[in-house]
Write a protein that holds these residues in place. Sequence first.
Motif, PDB file in Angstrom:
ATOM      1  N   LEU A  11       6.303  10.202   6.061  1.00  0.00           N
ATOM      2  CA  LEU A  11       5.781  10.054   4.704  1.00  0.00           C
ATOM      3  C   LEU A  11       6.050   8.626   4.237  1.00  0.00           C
ATOM      4  CD1 LEU A  11       4.664  11.193   2.014  1.00  0.00           C
ATOM      5  CD2 LEU A  11       7.018  11.878   1.474  1.00  0.00           C
ATOM      6  N   VAL A  12       5.011   7.983   3.737  1.00  0.00           N
ATOM      7  CA  VAL A  12       5.147   6.605   3.280  1.00  0.00           C
ATOM      8  C   VAL A  12       4.283   6.416   2.042  1.00  0.00           C
ATOM      9  CG1 VAL A  12       3.273   5.783   4.762  1.00  0.00           C
ATOM     10  CG2 VAL A  12       5.065   4.194   4.036  1.00  0.00           C
ATOM     11  N   GLN A  13       4.691   5.517   1.181  1.00  0.00           N
ATOM     12  CA  GLN A  13       3.899   5.231  -0.011  1.00  0.00           C
ATOM     13  C   GLN A  13       2.725   4.318   0.351  1.00  0.00           C
ATOM     14  OE1 GLN A  13       6.608   3.646  -2.957  1.00  0.00           O
ATOM     15  NE2 GLN A  13       6.946   5.676  -3.819  1.00  0.00           N
ATOM     16  N   ALA A  14       1.690   4.392  -0.451  1.00  0.00           N
ATOM     17  CA  ALA A  14       0.543   3.518  -0.255  1.00  0.00           C
ATOM     18  C   ALA A  14       1.008   2.062  -0.247  1.00  0.00           C
ATOM     19  CB  ALA A  14      -0.490   3.746  -1.346  1.00  0.00           C
ATOM     20  N   GLY A  15       0.464   1.312   0.695  1.00  0.00           N
ATOM     21  CA  GLY A  15       0.859  -0.077   0.860  1.00  0.00           C
ATOM     22  C   GLY A  15       1.961  -0.271   1.883  1.00  0.00           C
ATOM     23  N   SER A  63     -12.492   1.353   9.686  1.00  0.00           N
ATOM     24  CA  SER A  63     -11.636   1.828   8.600  1.00  0.00           C
ATOM     25  C   SER A  63     -10.212   1.284   8.681  1.00  0.00           C
ATOM     26  CB  SER A  63     -11.594   3.356   8.588  1.00  0.00           C
ATOM     27  OG  SER A  63     -11.137   3.843   9.837  1.00  0.00           O
ATOM     28  N   VAL A  64      -9.797   0.812   9.854  1.00  0.00           N
ATOM     29  CA  VAL A  64      -8.422   0.318  10.005  1.00  0.00           C
ATOM     30  C   VAL A  64      -8.364  -1.135  10.448  1.00  0.00           C
ATOM     31  CG1 VAL A  64      -7.603   2.624  10.571  1.00  0.00           C
ATOM     32  CG2 VAL A  64      -8.164   1.018  12.425  1.00  0.00           C
ATOM     33  N   LYS A  65      -9.518  -1.721  10.705  1.00  0.00           N
ATOM     34  CA  LYS A  65      -9.552  -3.092  11.203  1.00  0.00           C
ATOM     35  C   LYS A  65      -8.881  -4.027  10.208  1.00  0.00           C
ATOM     36  CE  LYS A  65     -13.199  -3.780  13.501  1.00  0.00           C
ATOM     37  NZ  LYS A  65     -14.624  -3.990  13.882  1.00  0.00           N
ATOM     38  N   GLY A  66      -8.009  -4.871  10.721  1.00  0.00           N
ATOM     39  CA  GLY A  66      -7.266  -5.798   9.881  1.00  0.00           C
ATOM     40  C   GLY A  66      -5.963  -5.227   9.354  1.00  0.00           C
ATOM     41  N   ARG A  67      -5.782  -3.916   9.481  1.00  0.00           N
ATOM     42  CA  ARG A  67      -4.562  -3.279   8.992  1.00  0.00           C
ATOM     43  C   ARG A  67      -3.721  -2.707  10.131  1.00  0.00           C
ATOM     44  NH1 ARG A  67      -4.831   1.142   6.014  1.00  0.00           N
ATOM     45  NH2 ARG A  67      -6.873   1.862   6.772  1.00  0.00           N
ATOM     46  N   PRO A  88      -3.900   6.284   1.098  1.00  0.00           N
ATOM     47  CA  PRO A  88      -3.877   7.759   1.130  1.00  0.00           C
ATOM     48  C   PRO A  88      -4.902   8.348   2.105  1.00  0.00           C
ATOM     49  CG  PRO A  88      -3.650   6.991  -1.109  1.00  0.00           C
ATOM     50  CD  PRO A  88      -3.923   5.774  -0.276  1.00  0.00           C
ATOM     51  N   GLU A  89      -6.022   7.682   2.261  1.00  0.00           N
ATOM     52  CA  GLU A  89      -7.038   8.204   3.181  1.00  0.00           C
ATOM     53  C   GLU A  89      -6.654   8.051   4.657  1.00  0.00           C
ATOM     54  OE1 GLU A  89      -7.464   6.039   0.648  1.00  0.00           O
ATOM     55  OE2 GLU A  89      -8.975   4.493   1.149  1.00  0.00           O
ATOM     56  N   ASP A  90      -5.549   7.397   4.922  1.00  0.00           N
ATOM     57  CA  ASP A  90      -5.028   7.334   6.290  1.00  0.00           C
ATOM     58  C   ASP A  90      -4.226   8.578   6.645  1.00  0.00           C
ATOM     59  OD1 ASP A  90      -4.374   3.851   5.746  1.00  0.00           O
ATOM     60  OD2 ASP A  90      -6.015   4.709   6.920  1.00  0.00           O
ATOM     61  N   GLN A 122       2.379  13.674  12.353  1.00  0.00           N
ATOM     62  CA  GLN A 122       1.805  13.664  11.011  1.00  0.00           C
ATOM     63  C   GLN A 122       2.122  12.353  10.297  1.00  0.00           C
ATOM     64  OE1 GLN A 122      -0.047  16.196   9.239  1.00  0.00           O
ATOM     65  NE2 GLN A 122      -0.311  14.493   7.784  1.00  0.00           N
ATOM     66  N   VAL A 123       1.093  11.768   9.715  1.00  0.00           N
ATOM     67  CA  VAL A 123       1.251  10.612   8.841  1.00  0.00           C
ATOM     68  C   VAL A 123       0.732  11.007   7.460  1.00  0.00           C
ATOM     69  CG1 VAL A 123       0.450   8.265   8.349  1.00  0.00           C
ATOM     70  CG2 VAL A 123       1.080   8.911  10.689  1.00  0.00           C
ATOM     71  N   THR A 124       1.580  10.875   6.472  1.00  0.00           N
ATOM     72  CA  THR A 124       1.202  11.204   5.103  1.00  0.00           C
ATOM     73  C   THR A 124       1.447   9.987   4.226  1.00  0.00           C
ATOM     74  OG1 THR A 124       1.804  13.523   5.433  1.00  0.00           O
ATOM     75  CG2 THR A 124       1.554  12.757   3.164  1.00  0.00           C
ATOM     76  N   VAL A 125       0.404   9.560   3.542  1.00  0.00           N
ATOM     77  CA  VAL A 125       0.496   8.396   2.672  1.00  0.00           C
ATOM     78  C   VAL A 125       0.305   8.862   1.234  1.00  0.00           C
ATOM     79  CG1 VAL A 125      -0.384   6.088   2.168  1.00  0.00           C
ATOM     80  CG2 VAL A 125      -0.478   6.987   4.510  1.00  0.00           C
ATOM     81  N   SER A 126       1.322   8.665   0.434  1.00  0.00           N
ATOM     82  CA  SER A 126       1.258   9.097  -0.963  1.00  0.00           C
ATOM     83  C   SER A 126       0.746   7.964  -1.847  1.00  0.00           C
ATOM     84  CB  SER A 126       2.637   9.550  -1.431  1.00  0.00           C
ATOM     85  OG  SER A 126       3.542   8.467  -1.391  1.00  0.00           O
ATOM     86  N   SER A 127       0.048   8.355  -2.894  1.00  0.00           N
ATOM     87  CA  SER A 127      -0.512   7.346  -3.803  1.00  0.00           C
ATOM     88  C   SER A 127       0.446   6.979  -4.915  1.00  0.00           C
ATOM     89  CB  SER A 127      -1.819   7.872  -4.397  1.00  0.00           C
ATOM     90  OG  SER A 127      -1.586   9.092  -5.063  1.00  0.00           O
TER      91      SER A 127
END
Length: 127
Positions: A11-15, A63-67, A88-90, A122-127
Amino acid sequence: QVQLVESGGGLVQAGGSLRLSCAASGLIYGSYAMGWFRQSPGKEREIVSAISWTGGSTYYADSVKGRCTTSRDNSKNTVYLQMNSLKPEDTAVYYCAADVRVSDYGMGYRASEYDYWGQGTQVTVSS
């Protein structure tokens, strides 16, 4: 018996950032490309990135290029996916996969081209 084991999800925050790892073991002879895929509920499994055996060729979904950056260490039979600026969409289950039917410089772009799969992380990105 081939086994692929992913790790590094969470679980990780956005950014934020995460680094996924995929360790391969078993009867893999010769060269093989590695791919990272993801699947979220209600959606089809989609490719995130791929890397050839030599590491000289890589592919990233728009969708992930550059990141995201994928790399591999063949001495450790391990492939990595560094994900930065997560959104979050990741959020999804991330799978690594091995494509053994390629040359040293080739890689697959579709899930159907891959022969072996990990169980996913599982990868969860919170907003």
